[in-house]
Write a protein that holds these residues in place. Structure first.
Motif, mmCIF file in Angstrom:
data_model
loop_
_atom_site.group_PDB
_atom_site.id
_atom_site.type_symbol
_atom_site.label_atom_id
_atom_site.label_comp_id
_atom_site.label_asym_id
_atom_site.label_seq_id
_atom_site.Cartn_x
_atom_site.Cartn_y
_atom_site.Cartn_z
ATOM 1 N N THR A 1 0.851 -1.187 0.000
ATOM 2 C CA THR A 1 0.000 0.000 0.000
ATOM 3 C C THR A 1 0.887 1.237 0.000
ATOM 4 O O THR A 1 2.054 1.167 0.397
ATOM 5 C CB THR A 1 -0.906 0.018 1.251
ATOM 6 O OG1 THR A 1 -0.060 0.155 2.397
ATOM 7 C CG2 THR A 1 -1.731 -1.248 1.358
ATOM 8 N N PRO A 2 0.369 2.368 -0.406
ATOM 9 C CA PRO A 2 1.186 3.590 -0.381
ATOM 10 C C PRO A 2 1.732 3.898 1.021
ATOM 11 O O PRO A 2 2.859 4.354 1.167
ATOM 12 C CB PRO A 2 0.242 4.679 -0.868
ATOM 13 C CG PRO A 2 -0.779 3.957 -1.685
ATOM 14 C CD PRO A 2 -0.919 2.609 -1.050
ATOM 15 N N ASP A 3 0.926 3.633 2.067
ATOM 16 C CA ASP A 3 1.388 3.894 3.439
ATOM 17 C C ASP A 3 2.559 2.992 3.801
ATOM 18 O O ASP A 3 3.523 3.430 4.437
ATOM 19 C CB ASP A 3 0.263 3.678 4.449
ATOM 20 C CG ASP A 3 -0.797 4.768 4.365
ATOM 21 O OD1 ASP A 3 -0.477 5.861 3.847
ATOM 22 O OD2 ASP A 3 -1.923 4.518 4.833
ATOM 23 N N VAL B 1 4.742 1.655 1.735
ATOM 24 C CA VAL B 1 5.898 2.089 0.951
ATOM 25 C C VAL B 1 6.528 3.322 1.597
ATOM 26 O O VAL B 1 7.752 3.416 1.729
ATOM 27 C CB VAL B 1 5.489 2.373 -0.517
ATOM 28 C CG1 VAL B 1 6.614 3.024 -1.281
ATOM 29 C CG2 VAL B 1 5.052 1.073 -1.190
ATOM 30 N N ARG B 2 5.696 4.261 2.029
ATOM 31 C CA ARG B 2 6.223 5.454 2.703
ATOM 32 C C ARG B 2 6.931 5.097 4.001
ATOM 33 O O ARG B 2 7.996 5.629 4.307
ATOM 34 C CB ARG B 2 5.093 6.443 2.982
ATOM 35 C CG ARG B 2 4.859 7.391 1.804
ATOM 36 C CD ARG B 2 3.788 8.359 2.155
ATOM 37 N NE ARG B 2 2.618 7.605 1.741
ATOM 38 C CZ ARG B 2 1.420 8.054 1.499
ATOM 39 N NH1 ARG B 2 1.142 9.267 1.707
ATOM 40 N NH2 ARG B 2 0.460 7.316 1.069
ATOM 41 N N LEU B 3 6.354 4.179 4.779
ATOM 42 C CA LEU B 3 6.976 3.743 6.022
ATOM 43 C C LEU B 3 8.333 3.104 5.757
ATOM 44 O O LEU B 3 9.316 3.392 6.446
ATOM 45 C CB LEU B 3 6.062 2.766 6.770
ATOM 46 C CG LEU B 3 6.628 2.183 8.065
ATOM 47 C CD1 LEU B 3 6.918 3.285 9.086
ATOM 48 C CD2 LEU B 3 5.687 1.145 8.637
ATOM 49 N N ALA C 1 10.303 3.673 3.230
ATOM 50 C CA ALA C 1 11.223 4.724 2.798
ATOM 51 C C ALA C 1 11.744 5.525 3.989
ATOM 52 O O ALA C 1 12.937 5.851 4.069
ATOM 53 C CB ALA C 1 10.536 5.650 1.800
ATOM 54 N N VAL C 2 10.863 5.825 4.922
ATOM 55 C CA VAL C 2 11.277 6.574 6.112
ATOM 56 C C VAL C 2 12.252 5.745 6.940
ATOM 57 O O VAL C 2 13.296 6.229 7.375
ATOM 58 C CB VAL C 2 10.045 6.981 6.956
ATOM 59 C CG1 VAL C 2 10.457 7.489 8.324
ATOM 60 C CG2 VAL C 2 9.234 8.025 6.217
#
Length: 190
Positions: free
Chosen positions: A3-5, A7-9, A11-12
């Motif tokens: 999910t986009p969330d 993927v962002r997690l 990356a962070v």
């Protein structure tokens, strides 16, 4: 499925963790390949002053000077006469009196009744006081506040000077009221 969330997690997390890996590779230690040996100064932040006084800083203080520092930095919590202040949200323990009370039904833990070494008092004041600004007192101010507390409790004479030589020589009233700790790992600490 990502999910986009998620993927962002990821990356962070990668951005946060990556620099630590690079840092660890630049620092070397013969045993593990990471870290640097701790210096005496590094360790002094984590170990207390022992009864021998080893590690006490240079400086000096008198009860007369300590009375001034105490009124400015300590009295709001500990009371103007070191009697303690049990006001909700402000209160702090009584500092003097209580001798011989620990084995009673109403023990009073003070510097006179509970603390076996004056060096422990110095260490505690140095690291933890005043409550609103721990560690903000200079070494001379700490020696002075300790001299004031000990003088008001009748442990030392009012004109005695406290310093790295005299403080470990102070004989606290309940020094013999404690049992030594027999655990062998204590030899690992200073």
């Amino acid at each position: 499925m990502f999910t986009p969330d998620l993927v962002r997690l990821a990356a962070v997390l990668a951005a946060v963790v990556a620099p630590f890996g690079a840092w660890a590779q630049t620092v070397s230690d013969t045993r593990l390949g990471v870290g640097t040996p701790a210096s005496e100064a590094d360790l002094s932040a984590y170990f207390s002053i022992p009864p021998s006084g080893r590690g006490l800083p240079p400086g000096r203080g008198t009860a007369q000077d300590g009375a001034v520092v105490f009124q400015q930095s300590c009295a709001a919590c500990h009371g103007e006469k070191l009697q303690g202040n049990m006001s909700p949200g402000i209160g702090a323990d009584r500092l003097i009196g209580g001798r011989g009370s620990l084995a009673s039904n109403n023990p009073v833990k003070t510097t006179e009744s509970y603390w076996p070494y004056a060096t422990t008092l110095f260490d505690y004041v140095k690291r933890a006081m005043p409550f609103n600004a721990p560690g903000s007192l200079t070494d001379d101010q700490v020696y002075s506040v300790v001299a004031y507390i000990l003088s008001e409790g009748g442990v030392i004479k009012p004109d005695e000077v406290m310093n790295a030589t005299s403080l470990p020589q102070v004989r606290m009233p309940n020094r013999e009221g404690f049992y030594p700790d027999p655990r062998p790992e204590l030899s690992l600490y200073r």
